[in-house]
Motif scaffolding. Structure first.
Motif, PDB file in Angstrom:
ATOM      1  N   VAL A   2       0.846  -1.185   0.000  1.00 28.43           N
ATOM      2  CA  VAL A   2       0.000   0.000   0.000  1.00 28.43           C
ATOM      3  C   VAL A   2       0.886   1.241   0.000  1.00 28.43           C
ATOM      4  CG1 VAL A   2      -1.739   1.257   1.310  1.00 28.43           C
ATOM      5  CG2 VAL A   2      -1.801  -1.220   1.245  1.00 28.43           C
ATOM      6  N   ARG A   3       0.500   2.213  -0.799  1.00 25.07           N
ATOM      7  CA  ARG A   3       1.259   3.450  -0.883  1.00 25.07           C
ATOM      8  C   ARG A   3       1.105   4.236   0.410  1.00 25.07           C
ATOM      9  NH1 ARG A   3       0.822   8.873  -2.946  1.00 25.07           N
ATOM     10  NH2 ARG A   3      -1.433   8.803  -2.979  1.00 25.07           N
ATOM     11  N   GLU A   4       2.211   4.767   0.921  1.00 22.48           N
ATOM     12  CA  GLU A   4       2.167   5.581   2.132  1.00 22.48           C
ATOM     13  C   GLU A   4       1.484   6.912   1.825  1.00 22.48           C
ATOM     14  OE1 GLU A   4       6.228   5.840   3.406  1.00 22.48           O
ATOM     15  OE2 GLU A   4       6.142   3.881   4.357  1.00 22.48           O
ATOM     16  N   THR A   5       0.563   7.306   2.698  1.00 18.38           N
ATOM     17  CA  THR A   5      -0.153   8.568   2.544  1.00 18.38           C
ATOM     18  C   THR A   5      -0.242   9.239   3.906  1.00 18.38           C
ATOM     19  OG1 THR A   5      -2.368   7.744   3.045  1.00 18.38           O
ATOM     20  CG2 THR A   5      -1.613   7.506   0.757  1.00 18.38           C
ATOM     21  N   ARG A   6      -0.817  10.415   3.949  1.00 13.01           N
ATOM     22  CA  ARG A   6      -1.019  11.112   5.230  1.00 13.01           C
ATOM     23  C   ARG A   6      -2.341  10.709   5.878  1.00 13.01           C
ATOM     24  NH1 ARG A   6      -4.132  15.773   5.135  1.00 13.01           N
ATOM     25  NH2 ARG A   6      -5.043  16.224   3.119  1.00 13.01           N
ATOM     26  N   HIS A   7      -3.029   9.767   5.272  1.00 17.30           N
ATOM     27  CA  HIS A   7      -4.341   9.311   5.735  1.00 17.30           C
ATOM     28  C   HIS A   7      -4.205   7.900   6.298  1.00 17.30           C
ATOM     29  CE1 HIS A   7      -5.795  12.643   3.302  1.00 17.30           C
ATOM     30  NE2 HIS A   7      -5.079  12.145   2.311  1.00 17.30           N
ATOM     31  N   LEU A   8      -4.698   7.680   7.521  1.00 21.16           N
ATOM     32  CA  LEU A   8      -4.649   6.361   8.135  1.00 21.16           C
ATOM     33  C   LEU A   8      -6.046   5.845   8.439  1.00 21.16           C
ATOM     34  CD1 LEU A   8      -1.818   6.540  10.851  1.00 21.16           C
ATOM     35  CD2 LEU A   8      -1.682   5.604   8.540  1.00 21.16           C
ATOM     36  N   TRP A   9      -6.204   4.538   8.287  1.00 21.48           N
ATOM     37  CA  TRP A   9      -7.353   3.841   8.831  1.00 21.48           C
ATOM     38  C   TRP A   9      -6.872   3.280  10.162  1.00 21.48           C
ATOM     39  CZ3 TRP A   9      -7.575  -1.257  10.331  1.00 21.48           C
ATOM     40  CH2 TRP A   9      -8.842  -1.741  10.665  1.00 21.48           C
ATOM     41  N   VAL A  10      -7.663   3.462  11.218  1.00 25.87           N
ATOM     42  CA  VAL A  10      -7.313   2.956  12.545  1.00 25.87           C
ATOM     43  C   VAL A  10      -8.433   2.037  13.004  1.00 25.87           C
ATOM     44  CG1 VAL A  10      -6.767   3.574  14.932  1.00 25.87           C
ATOM     45  CG2 VAL A  10      -6.077   5.105  13.072  1.00 25.87           C
ATOM     46  N   GLY A  11      -8.078   0.819  13.362  1.00 21.29           N
ATOM     47  CA  GLY A  11      -9.076  -0.152  13.787  1.00 21.29           C
ATOM     48  C   GLY A  11      -8.860  -0.629  15.209  1.00 21.29           C
ATOM     49  N   ASN A  12      -9.858  -1.314  15.736  1.00 19.03           N
ATOM     50  CA  ASN A  12      -9.877  -1.883  17.078  1.00 19.03           C
ATOM     51  C   ASN A  12      -9.937  -0.808  18.166  1.00 19.03           C
ATOM     52  OD1 ASN A  12     -10.147  -4.242  18.607  1.00 19.03           O
ATOM     53  ND2 ASN A  12      -7.984  -4.191  19.177  1.00 19.03           N
ATOM     54  N   LEU A  13     -10.575   0.295  17.846  1.00 19.74           N
ATOM     55  CA  LEU A  13     -10.777   1.355  18.833  1.00 19.74           C
ATOM     56  C   LEU A  13     -11.864   0.940  19.823  1.00 19.74           C
ATOM     57  CD1 LEU A  13     -10.774   4.274  16.278  1.00 19.74           C
ATOM     58  CD2 LEU A  13      -9.184   4.106  18.199  1.00 19.74           C
ATOM     59  N   PRO A  14     -11.841   1.482  21.052  1.00 19.64           N
ATOM     60  CA  PRO A  14     -12.910   1.186  22.012  1.00 19.64           C
ATOM     61  C   PRO A  14     -14.272   1.630  21.470  1.00 19.64           C
ATOM     62  CG  PRO A  14     -11.076   2.296  23.090  1.00 19.64           C
ATOM     63  CD  PRO A  14     -10.806   2.342  21.616  1.00 19.64           C
ATOM     64  N   GLU A  15     -15.328   0.940  21.884  1.00 26.43           N
ATOM     65  CA  GLU A  15     -16.673   1.188  21.349  1.00 26.43           C
ATOM     66  C   GLU A  15     -17.160   2.623  21.487  1.00 26.43           C
ATOM     67  OE1 GLU A  15     -20.038  -1.354  21.973  1.00 26.43           O
ATOM     68  OE2 GLU A  15     -18.682  -3.058  22.192  1.00 26.43           O
ATOM     69  N   ASN A  16     -16.975   3.237  22.607  1.00 31.39           N
ATOM     70  CA  ASN A  16     -17.522   4.577  22.842  1.00 31.39           C
ATOM     71  C   ASN A  16     -16.501   5.688  22.641  1.00 31.39           C
ATOM     72  OD1 ASN A  16     -20.105   3.553  23.523  1.00 31.39           O
ATOM     73  ND2 ASN A  16     -19.307   2.975  25.524  1.00 31.39           N
ATOM     74  N   VAL A  17     -15.504   5.440  21.821  1.00 39.98           N
ATOM     75  CA  VAL A  17     -14.453   6.429  21.609  1.00 39.98           C
ATOM     76  C   VAL A  17     -15.014   7.670  20.899  1.00 39.98           C
ATOM     77  CG1 VAL A  17     -13.638   5.569  19.371  1.00 39.98           C
ATOM     78  CG2 VAL A  17     -12.043   6.708  20.917  1.00 39.98           C
ATOM     79  N   ARG A  18     -14.508   8.814  21.285  1.00 40.85           N
ATOM     80  CA  ARG A  18     -14.921  10.071  20.667  1.00 40.85           C
ATOM     81  C   ARG A  18     -13.767  10.618  19.834  1.00 40.85           C
ATOM     82  NH1 ARG A  18     -19.562  12.206  22.822  1.00 40.85           N
ATOM     83  NH2 ARG A  18     -18.926  14.279  22.145  1.00 40.85           N
ATOM     84  N   GLU A  19     -14.099  11.458  18.863  1.00 33.80           N
ATOM     85  CA  GLU A  19     -13.079  12.035  17.990  1.00 33.80           C
ATOM     86  C   GLU A  19     -11.993  12.738  18.789  1.00 33.80           C
ATOM     87  OE1 GLU A  19     -14.980  14.517  15.079  1.00 33.80           O
ATOM     88  OE2 GLU A  19     -16.017  12.833  14.160  1.00 33.80           O
ATOM     89  N   GLU A  20     -12.379  13.440  19.842  1.00 30.67           N
ATOM     90  CA  GLU A  20     -11.414  14.193  20.654  1.00 30.67           C
ATOM     91  C   GLU A  20     -10.364  13.262  21.263  1.00 30.67           C
ATOM     92  OE1 GLU A  20     -14.817  14.367  21.177  1.00 30.67           O
ATOM     93  OE2 GLU A  20     -15.131  16.260  20.103  1.00 30.67           O
ATOM     94  N   LYS A  21     -10.789  12.082  21.717  1.00 31.74           N
ATOM     95  CA  LYS A  21      -9.867  11.111  22.313  1.00 31.74           C
ATOM     96  C   LYS A  21      -8.879  10.588  21.265  1.00 31.74           C
ATOM     97  CE  LYS A  21      -9.086   7.690  25.472  1.00 31.74           C
ATOM     98  NZ  LYS A  21      -8.510   7.855  26.746  1.00 31.74           N
TER      99      LYS A  21
END
Length: 135
Positions: A2-21
């Motif tokens: 995959v080409r490196e970009t400034r955009h990441l997909w992040v997985g396995n975050l806690p269920e109630n996570v907020r954007e600020e966190k």
């Protein structure tokens, strides 16, 4: 690969996570431009989000680091806006690539509606889409 970009997909975050966190966690690597939390897919696993950094070096640092949030080990992969990250797995393989519609938010639409989560990458070659499993 995959080409490196400034955009990441992040997985396995806690269920109630907020954007600020998420911003608080990832700003240690550089300036975060935006975060979009995706709806949870299924009853198991965590939530996913798209994290866009201002520059590619920050995204590289975040991707190459071990990231934990609470008791969860986060997964990261590079992502191009409007495409599907390769770290995402679990699309309904009974649908052909040609029948999958795509929208700009990075989701695919299957027969039963939106399909979220770590699907396979789609790469175009001479007008055809090919399925490619990375990793």
């Amino acid at each position: 690969m995959v080409r490196e970009t400034r955009h990441l997909w992040v997985g396995n975050l806690p269920e109630n996570v907020r954007e600020e966190k998420i911003i608080e966690h990832f700003k240690r690597y550089g300036r975060v431009e935006s975060v979009k939390v995706l709806p949870k897919r299924g009853s198991e696993g965590g939530v996913a989000a798209f994290v866009d950094f201002v520059d590619i070096k920050s995204a590289q640092k975040a991707h190459n680091s071990i990231n934990k949030m609470g008791d969860r080990d986060l997964r990261t992969d590079y992502n191009e806006p409007g495409t599907i990250p390769s770290a995402a797995r679990g699309l309904d393989d009974s649908l052909s690539i040609a029948t999958r519609g795509r929208d700009v938010s990075g989701f695919t639409r299957g027969v039963g509606g939106p399909v979220y989560g770590p699907p396979v990458s789609l790469h175009s070659r001479e007008g055809r889409f090919e399925r490619r499993l990375d990793g």
